[in-house]
Design a protein around this motif. Structure first.
Motif, PDB file in Angstrom:
ATOM      1  N   SER A 206       0.886  -1.117   0.053  1.00 23.80           N
ATOM      2  CA  SER A 206      -0.026   0.153   0.139  1.00 23.80           C
ATOM      3  C   SER A 206       0.863   1.203  -0.036  1.00 23.80           C
ATOM      4  CB  SER A 206      -0.892   0.005   1.351  1.00 23.80           C
ATOM      5  OG  SER A 206      -1.651  -1.116   1.188  1.00 23.80           O
ATOM      6  N   ARG A 207       1.770   1.472   0.893  1.00 21.08           N
ATOM      7  CA  ARG A 207       2.852   2.336   0.882  1.00 21.08           C
ATOM      8  C   ARG A 207       3.661   2.647  -0.444  1.00 21.08           C
ATOM      9  NH1 ARG A 207       8.391   3.084   3.244  1.00 21.08           N
ATOM     10  NH2 ARG A 207       8.017   0.882   3.888  1.00 21.08           N
ATOM     11  N   MET A 208       3.729   1.551  -1.257  1.00 23.11           N
ATOM     12  CA  MET A 208       4.282   1.621  -2.551  1.00 23.11           C
ATOM     13  C   MET A 208       3.537   2.094  -3.490  1.00 23.11           C
ATOM     14  SD  MET A 208       6.335  -1.501  -4.588  1.00 23.11           S
ATOM     15  CE  MET A 208       7.726  -1.382  -3.305  1.00 23.11           C
ATOM     16  N   ALA A 209       1.964   1.632  -3.444  1.00 22.07           N
ATOM     17  CA  ALA A 209       1.271   2.308  -4.348  1.00 22.07           C
ATOM     18  C   ALA A 209       0.964   3.645  -4.110  1.00 22.07           C
ATOM     19  CB  ALA A 209      -0.064   1.483  -4.302  1.00 22.07           C
ATOM     20  N   GLU A 210       1.014   4.087  -3.105  1.00 21.28           N
ATOM     21  CA  GLU A 210       0.848   5.601  -2.777  1.00 21.28           C
ATOM     22  C   GLU A 210       2.345   6.243  -3.250  1.00 21.28           C
ATOM     23  OE1 GLU A 210       0.350   5.779   1.440  1.00 21.28           O
ATOM     24  OE2 GLU A 210      -1.466   5.113   1.572  1.00 21.28           O
ATOM     25  N   GLU A 216       3.778   9.137 -10.178  1.00 21.66           N
ATOM     26  CA  GLU A 216       3.001   9.359 -11.394  1.00 21.66           C
ATOM     27  C   GLU A 216       2.620  10.688 -11.499  1.00 21.66           C
ATOM     28  OE1 GLU A 216      -1.135   7.400 -13.846  1.00 21.66           O
ATOM     29  OE2 GLU A 216      -0.391   6.858 -11.625  1.00 21.66           O
ATOM     30  N   ALA A 217       2.098  11.453 -10.380  1.00 24.59           N
ATOM     31  CA  ALA A 217       1.763  12.885 -10.283  1.00 24.59           C
ATOM     32  C   ALA A 217       3.261  13.724 -10.703  1.00 24.59           C
ATOM     33  CB  ALA A 217       1.182  13.150  -9.092  1.00 24.59           C
ATOM     34  N   GLY A 218       4.169  13.156 -10.523  1.00 28.05           N
ATOM     35  CA  GLY A 218       5.525  14.002 -10.926  1.00 28.05           C
ATOM     36  C   GLY A 218       6.470  14.412  -9.822  1.00 28.05           C
ATOM     37  N   ASP A 219       6.179  13.833  -8.731  1.00 28.91           N
ATOM     38  CA  ASP A 219       6.968  14.018  -7.519  1.00 28.91           C
ATOM     39  C   ASP A 219       8.188  12.866  -7.498  1.00 28.91           C
ATOM     40  OD1 ASP A 219       8.140  14.557  -5.198  1.00 28.91           O
ATOM     41  OD2 ASP A 219       6.452  13.950  -3.848  1.00 28.91           O
ATOM     42  N   LEU A 220       9.267  13.081  -7.917  1.00 23.84           N
ATOM     43  CA  LEU A 220      10.452  12.104  -8.085  1.00 23.84           C
ATOM     44  C   LEU A 220      11.274  12.115  -6.989  1.00 23.84           C
ATOM     45  CD1 LEU A 220      11.191  12.259 -11.748  1.00 23.84           C
ATOM     46  CD2 LEU A 220       9.789  10.773 -10.616  1.00 23.84           C
ATOM     47  N   SER A 221      10.884  12.847  -5.893  1.00 24.68           N
ATOM     48  CA  SER A 221      11.636  12.929  -4.544  1.00 24.68           C
ATOM     49  C   SER A 221      11.249  11.844  -3.662  1.00 24.68           C
ATOM     50  CB  SER A 221      11.579  14.276  -3.892  1.00 24.68           C
ATOM     51  OG  SER A 221      10.140  14.500  -3.164  1.00 24.68           O
ATOM     52  N   VAL A 222      10.122  10.890  -3.994  1.00 30.83           N
ATOM     53  CA  VAL A 222       9.862   9.707  -3.214  1.00 30.83           C
ATOM     54  C   VAL A 222      10.810   8.839  -3.106  1.00 30.83           C
ATOM     55  CG1 VAL A 222       8.066   8.290  -2.727  1.00 30.83           C
ATOM     56  CG2 VAL A 222       7.455  10.492  -3.701  1.00 30.83           C
ATOM     57  N   ARG A 223      11.114   8.385  -1.834  1.00 27.82           N
ATOM     58  CA  ARG A 223      11.996   7.239  -1.525  1.00 27.82           C
ATOM     59  C   ARG A 223      11.267   6.325  -0.559  1.00 27.82           C
ATOM     60  NH1 ARG A 223      13.249   9.640  -5.083  1.00 27.82           N
ATOM     61  NH2 ARG A 223      15.403   9.815  -6.206  1.00 27.82           N
ATOM     62  N   MET A 224      11.696   5.185  -0.492  1.00 27.81           N
ATOM     63  CA  MET A 224      11.186   4.117   0.417  1.00 27.81           C
ATOM     64  C   MET A 224      12.276   3.454   0.889  1.00 27.81           C
ATOM     65  SD  MET A 224       7.853   2.229  -1.550  1.00 27.81           S
ATOM     66  CE  MET A 224       7.482   1.393  -0.166  1.00 27.81           C
ATOM     67  N   THR A 225      12.218   2.891   2.154  1.00 34.73           N
ATOM     68  CA  THR A 225      13.283   2.326   3.094  1.00 34.73           C
ATOM     69  C   THR A 225      13.101   1.036   3.420  1.00 34.73           C
ATOM     70  OG1 THR A 225      13.765   4.281   4.351  1.00 34.73           O
ATOM     71  CG2 THR A 225      14.641   2.402   5.313  1.00 34.73           C
ATOM     72  N   SER A 226      13.999   0.038   2.858  1.00 29.60           N
ATOM     73  CA  SER A 226      13.813  -1.425   2.993  1.00 29.60           C
ATOM     74  C   SER A 226      14.112  -1.684   4.279  1.00 29.60           C
ATOM     75  CB  SER A 226      14.235  -2.285   1.685  1.00 29.60           C
ATOM     76  OG  SER A 226      14.377  -3.650   1.955  1.00 29.60           O
ATOM     77  N   HIS A 227      13.462  -2.668   4.943  1.00 31.70           N
ATOM     78  CA  HIS A 227      13.900  -3.200   6.123  1.00 31.70           C
ATOM     79  C   HIS A 227      14.064  -4.722   5.940  1.00 31.70           C
ATOM     80  CE1 HIS A 227      13.008   0.472   8.258  1.00 31.70           C
ATOM     81  NE2 HIS A 227      11.889   0.730   7.592  1.00 31.70           N
ATOM     82  N   GLY A 228      14.211  -5.307   5.071  1.00 33.44           N
ATOM     83  CA  GLY A 228      14.439  -6.831   4.901  1.00 33.44           C
ATOM     84  C   GLY A 228      14.959  -7.100   3.781  1.00 33.44           C
ATOM     85  N   ASP A 230      13.786  -9.672   1.735  1.00 35.92           N
ATOM     86  CA  ASP A 230      12.795 -10.716   1.113  1.00 35.92           C
ATOM     87  C   ASP A 230      12.609  -9.996  -0.226  1.00 35.92           C
ATOM     88  OD1 ASP A 230      11.442  -8.591   2.041  1.00 35.92           O
ATOM     89  OD2 ASP A 230       9.976  -9.671   3.393  1.00 35.92           O
ATOM     90  N   GLU A 231      11.310 -10.714  -0.758  1.00 38.36           N
ATOM     91  CA  GLU A 231      10.856 -10.203  -2.017  1.00 38.36           C
ATOM     92  C   GLU A 231      10.447  -8.763  -2.004  1.00 38.36           C
ATOM     93  OE1 GLU A 231      10.219 -12.870  -0.687  1.00 38.36           O
ATOM     94  OE2 GLU A 231      10.954 -14.662  -2.052  1.00 38.36           O
ATOM     95  N   ILE A 232       9.751  -8.558  -0.939  1.00 37.21           N
ATOM     96  CA  ILE A 232       9.120  -7.070  -0.546  1.00 37.21           C
ATOM     97  C   ILE A 232      10.523  -6.116  -0.592  1.00 37.21           C
ATOM     98  CG2 ILE A 232       7.739  -5.531   0.613  1.00 37.21           C
ATOM     99  CD1 ILE A 232       6.169  -7.603  -0.744  1.00 37.21           C
ATOM    100  N   GLY A 233      11.288  -6.577   0.176  1.00 40.88           N
ATOM    101  CA  GLY A 233      12.533  -5.511   0.260  1.00 40.88           C
ATOM    102  C   GLY A 233      13.270  -5.282  -1.147  1.00 40.88           C
ATOM    103  N   ARG A 234      13.376  -6.476  -1.917  1.00 33.36           N
ATOM    104  CA  ARG A 234      14.124  -6.303  -3.056  1.00 33.36           C
ATOM    105  C   ARG A 234      13.146  -5.459  -3.940  1.00 33.36           C
ATOM    106  NH1 ARG A 234      15.401 -11.841  -2.254  1.00 33.36           N
ATOM    107  NH2 ARG A 234      13.446 -12.433  -3.777  1.00 33.36           N
ATOM    108  N   LEU A 235      11.670  -5.591  -3.817  1.00 36.32           N
ATOM    109  CA  LEU A 235      10.829  -4.589  -4.871  1.00 36.32           C
ATOM    110  C   LEU A 235      10.923  -3.136  -4.452  1.00 36.32           C
ATOM    111  CD1 LEU A 235       8.681  -4.831  -6.683  1.00 36.32           C
ATOM    112  CD2 LEU A 235       7.037  -5.096  -4.948  1.00 36.32           C
TER     113      LEU A 235
END
Length: 499
Positions: A206-210, A216-228, A230-235
């Motif tokens: 859900s966080r990744m979809a947001e 998609e709206a043009g904000d390319l400053s978005v980043r996520m932090t991986s805590h694992g 596993d497959e989700i972490g690699r994604l």
């Protein structure tokens, strides 16, 4: 019910599989336990039956029949035994743990076991509930012949009715225990799986979809932090890497766009300046041409200087064409479309092209389809386009050849078009040059401006058509012009062909 959430569908499917798997296992285990309880009751009844049989046999062997009744009454005091009796093969009770039964007919269900040659059976007795009835024949051996004779093979049947009430009660308790434990296990596992799916799958997705919506709206400053790992972490790592590349590409594109805008501004300025210079040059050229013509008229016909003046006039004419191309490219004239018969226009333009130097050695072939629908175009612009294509074809066949002009009515993607193909038999255009021929100011001719095909391409597009080219080295070149057909034949008044 249709669930849109992937995690919800996975959780529900997992719960369904848990219910099916654990329920099936619990059901099979419960059935096995129930069968074991029944078998235990059966074994107890069989053991008791054998014990009674040996005790009765010992008493009857010595002729002490009174002890038989005592034995049956003692054994019948067991609370799990509903009744213990010996009945005659004809169905009459001979001895019983309940003395009142002696002489009465045995219960028909016990007697039916004997008649059906069965050893045991389960049935309900009024007042006693479910019982296990067992029947065992007492055979007439030699020691029994003294009292019973030797005619009958079976002298009696030993019958025991073992109560299954306690056994059934245990089965019910066991069933409740299995049901409660199964429900508890399924509930615990379902809750654990749901927590894991929501915590480690749904929330990150859900966080990744947001964040993807923000990107998609043009904000390319978005980043996520991986805590694992596993497959989700690699994604998540892949998502961050993708956004980084998009951010770099956006910056590069913006820089490139800025450069192109600057270049376009400079080209626009150069174009305006070129148009201004061309306009300033055109008037003096006209004056120079008029002056040279007057000077030419002053010479006699045999004067050698006339050739020089003719060469000057030819160069002035070439400069005038170059100036006109620059003026048209920089500021195209307003189109004045009209219904035009393409076949008549092609014939007229081909006559003009034949007057060009070198055109007389070229064979012309016209393959024009009859009843061709008209096109709604500016006749002057179309004449400029095809005259340029015809002259290019003539120049491509310096050593002679064939110029073929074809017209057809075609249907392309549901659109009714008039198609004209101009084909020459020259040397063709190399692939590295073919992709640049519609670029302004690109030319391979020593005295060309590189604007002819660019202007032609622009004019055809302004009329809603397409101009394409196919060429093969050593085989020739084909230019194809496609223009929208204007209704059916006779639907509009065509302009005069001679106008």
């Amino acid at each position: 019910m249709k669930f849109k959430s992937l995690t919800t569908r996975v959780i529900l499917l997992t719960i369904a599989l848990l219910i099916f798997g654990i329920g099936t296992f619990a059901g099979l285990t419960l059935r096995r336990e129930q069968q074991q309880l029944i078998n235990s009751a059966r074994e107890s009844s069989d053991l008791l039956l054998n014990t009674i049989e040996r005790s009765v046999y010992n008493s009857m062997r010595i002729g002490n029949t009174e002890d038989v009744q005592v034995i049956l009454e003692m054994v019948g005091q067991n609370e799990k035994l509903v009744g213990v009796r010996i009945f005659h093969p004809h169905g009459v009770i001979l001895k019983s743990s309940q003395p009142g039964e002696v002489g009465r007919p045995v219960d028909e269900r016990d007697f039916k076991l004997f008649l059906d040659n069965k050893r045991e059976g389960v049935f309900n007795l009024p007042g006693h509930g479910e019982v296990l009835g067992m029947v065992k024949p007492i055979y007439n051996d030699r020691q029994c012949n003294l009292c019973h004779g030797s005619k009958s093979r079976i002298i009696g049947l030993l019958n025991v009715n073992y109560s299954l009430v306690e056994t059934r009660s245990k089965i019910v308790e066991l069933t409740k225990l299995f049901a409660a434990s199964t429900f508890a296990i399924i509930f615990f596992l379902s809750a654990a799986i749901s927590i894991v799916m929501v915590r480690f799958v749904k929330k990150p997705l859900s966080r990744m979809a947001e964040n993807m919506a923000k990107v998609e709206a043009g904000d390319l400053s978005v980043r996520m932090t991986s805590h694992g790992q596993d497959e989700i972490g690699r994604l998540i790592l892949s998502f961050d890497s993708m956004v980084d590349r998009l951010d770099r590409a956006k910056k590069e594109l913006e820089a490139y766009h800025f450069q192109q805008m600057e270049r376009a501004d400079r080209l626009a300025s150069v174009g305006e300046m070129a148009a201004g210079i061309a306009h300033e040059i055109k008037n003096p050229l006209t004056g120079i041409a008029a002056a040279m013509t007057v000077i030419k008229d002053d010479f006699s016909e045999g004067d050698s200087r006339i050739g020089i003046i003719n060469e000057v006039l030819e160069q002035i004419s070439r400069l005038d064409k170059t100036v006109n191309d620059l003026l048209f490219f920089g500021k195209p004239t307003i189109s004045e479309p009209a219904c035009t018969d393409m076949n008549q226009a092609l014939k007229k333009i081909l006559v003009f092209a034949s007057q060009h130097r070198g055109g007389k050695d070229i064979q012309k072939q016209l393959d024009l389809e009859e009843n061709l629908p008209p096109v709604y175009v500016d006749p002057k612009h179309i004449q400029q386009v095809f005259l340029n294509l015809f002259l290019n074809a003539v120049q491509a066949m310096a050593n002679g050849g064939t110029l073929t002009v074809q017209s057809r009515r075609v249907l392309v993607d549901g659109e009714d078009l008039v198609q004209v193909k101009v084909t020459d038999t020259g040397q063709g255009i190399p692939p590295n040059i073919l992709e640049k021929i519609f670029t302004p100011f690109f030319t391979t001719k020593a005295q060309g401006t590189g604007l002819g095909l660019a202007i032609s391409h622009r004019l055809i597009e302004q009329h809603g058509g397409r101009l394409t080219v196919v060429s093969e080295c050593g085989q020739g070149t084909t230019f194809t012009v496609e223009l929208p057909a204007f209704g059916s034949d006779g639907e509009c008044k065509l302009p005069d062909a001679e106008a």
